[in-house]
Write a protein that holds these residues in place. Structure first.
Motif, PDB file in Angstrom:
ATOM      1  N   ASP A  41       2.841   0.586  -0.910  1.00  0.00           N
ATOM      2  CA  ASP A  41       2.238   1.322   0.200  1.00  0.00           C
ATOM      3  C   ASP A  41       0.833   1.791  -0.135  1.00  0.00           C
ATOM      4  OD1 ASP A  41       3.175   3.220  -1.576  1.00  0.00           O
ATOM      5  OD2 ASP A  41       4.025   4.526  -0.060  1.00  0.00           O
ATOM      6  N   TYR A  42       0.497   1.871  -1.433  1.00  0.00           N
ATOM      7  CA  TYR A  42      -0.902   2.040  -1.792  1.00  0.00           C
ATOM      8  C   TYR A  42      -1.164   1.493  -3.180  1.00  0.00           C
ATOM      9  CZ  TYR A  42       0.357   6.473  -4.145  1.00  0.00           C
ATOM     10  OH  TYR A  42       0.923   7.437  -4.931  1.00  0.00           O
ATOM     11  N   VAL A  43      -2.423   1.122  -3.400  1.00  0.00           N
ATOM     12  CA  VAL A  43      -2.877   0.542  -4.660  1.00  0.00           C
ATOM     13  C   VAL A  43      -4.141   1.283  -5.070  1.00  0.00           C
ATOM     14  CG1 VAL A  43      -3.728  -1.544  -5.792  1.00  0.00           C
ATOM     15  CG2 VAL A  43      -1.951  -1.722  -4.044  1.00  0.00           C
ATOM     16  N   LEU A  44      -4.223   1.676  -6.349  1.00  0.00           N
ATOM     17  CA  LEU A  44      -5.424   2.320  -6.876  1.00  0.00           C
ATOM     18  C   LEU A  44      -6.034   1.416  -7.937  1.00  0.00           C
ATOM     19  CD1 LEU A  44      -4.107   5.967  -7.424  1.00  0.00           C
ATOM     20  CD2 LEU A  44      -5.352   5.068  -5.458  1.00  0.00           C
ATOM     21  N   GLU A  80       0.266   0.663  -8.581  1.00  0.00           N
ATOM     22  CA  GLU A  80       0.885   0.271  -7.318  1.00  0.00           C
ATOM     23  C   GLU A  80       2.114   1.126  -7.099  1.00  0.00           C
ATOM     24  OE1 GLU A  80      -0.345  -4.426  -7.189  1.00  0.00           O
ATOM     25  OE2 GLU A  80       1.687  -3.899  -7.809  1.00  0.00           O
ATOM     26  N   ARG A  81       2.248   1.691  -5.894  1.00  0.00           N
ATOM     27  CA  ARG A  81       3.382   2.563  -5.580  1.00  0.00           C
ATOM     28  C   ARG A  81       4.365   1.821  -4.693  1.00  0.00           C
ATOM     29  NH1 ARG A  81       4.667   6.309  -1.512  1.00  0.00           N
ATOM     30  NH2 ARG A  81       5.979   7.997  -2.236  1.00  0.00           N
ATOM     31  N   PRO A 113       7.014   1.760  -1.952  1.00  0.00           N
ATOM     32  CA  PRO A 113       7.348   2.680  -0.856  1.00  0.00           C
ATOM     33  C   PRO A 113       8.840   2.964  -0.720  1.00  0.00           C
ATOM     34  CG  PRO A 113       6.809   0.529   0.023  1.00  0.00           C
ATOM     35  CD  PRO A 113       6.524   0.474  -1.448  1.00  0.00           C
TER      36      PRO A 113
END
Length: 188
Positions: free
Chosen positions: A40-43, A67-68, A70
């Motif tokens: 759901d999000y990537v940093l 990477e998270r 979800p």
């Protein structure tokens, strides 16, 4: 038989086959969507400070990629650097822990580090402490770490090799099982 009745029957059969095809394809697509779950999000190239329940720094994380997931709300990390500070008034310095990959639990209470794990700190007298292993589980809020695989602990003049590491990161006390000890002279 009338040509209109024949055309109507063919259209009904065609509609039924189309509906069945779409229905069976939907089930395959749903299975594929579950197998290829996107984060759901990537940093990228980031620094993250995680706070404990009292609002104090639990750990700081620096890495090129996070990477998270979800579904389970865990994080997978590439080549992480964790900085775990001592509690206020604690012994020695912060721990710097590096590895090839990392995983953070959904509640941020467990870090699983895998591949070329290196942990370094200094004790209350300023002497360096190093831990080297392939797997390390760190519990930053409890200030402890564990490993079940071969581990090397190095301090000035002393090298410990063993298994089943239990470390209190606050007091810098480290317990190993099946230990082999090697003393080395240090330069004065």
């Amino acid at each position: 038989m009338n040509w209109r009745a024949l055309a109507t029957a063919l259209l009904l059969v065609g509609a039924a086959l189309s509906g069945w095809a779409l229905w069976s394809q939907r089930e395959r697509d749903a299975g594929r969507a579950e197998a290829v779950q996107r984060p759901d999000y990537v940093l990228h190239d980031f620094e993250l400070v995680v706070l404990d329940k009292q609002g104090r720094e639990s750990f700081t994380l620096r890495a090129p990629l996070l990477e998270r997931d979800p579904q389970v709300k865990t994080m997978a990390i590439a080549t992480p650097l964790f900085l775990i500070p001592p509690r206020p008034g604690g012994n020695g310095g912060a721990w710097e822990v590096r590895s090839r990959s990392g995983w953070v639990s959904a509640d941020n209470e467990e870090l699983r580090l895998r591949g070329a794990v290196r942990a370094e700190s200094v004790d209350a007298e300023g002497r360096p402490i190093r831990i080297a292993t392939e797997q390390l589980n760190v519990f930053p809020q409890a200030k402890r770490a564990t490993s079940g695989v071969p581990t090397t602990v190095t301090q000035p003049g002393l090298i410990l090799n063993g298994r089943r590491l239990e470390a209190d990161l606050e007091s810098k006390r480290i317990h190993l099982a099946e230990v082999k000890v090697r003393y080395e002279r240090t330069a004065r």
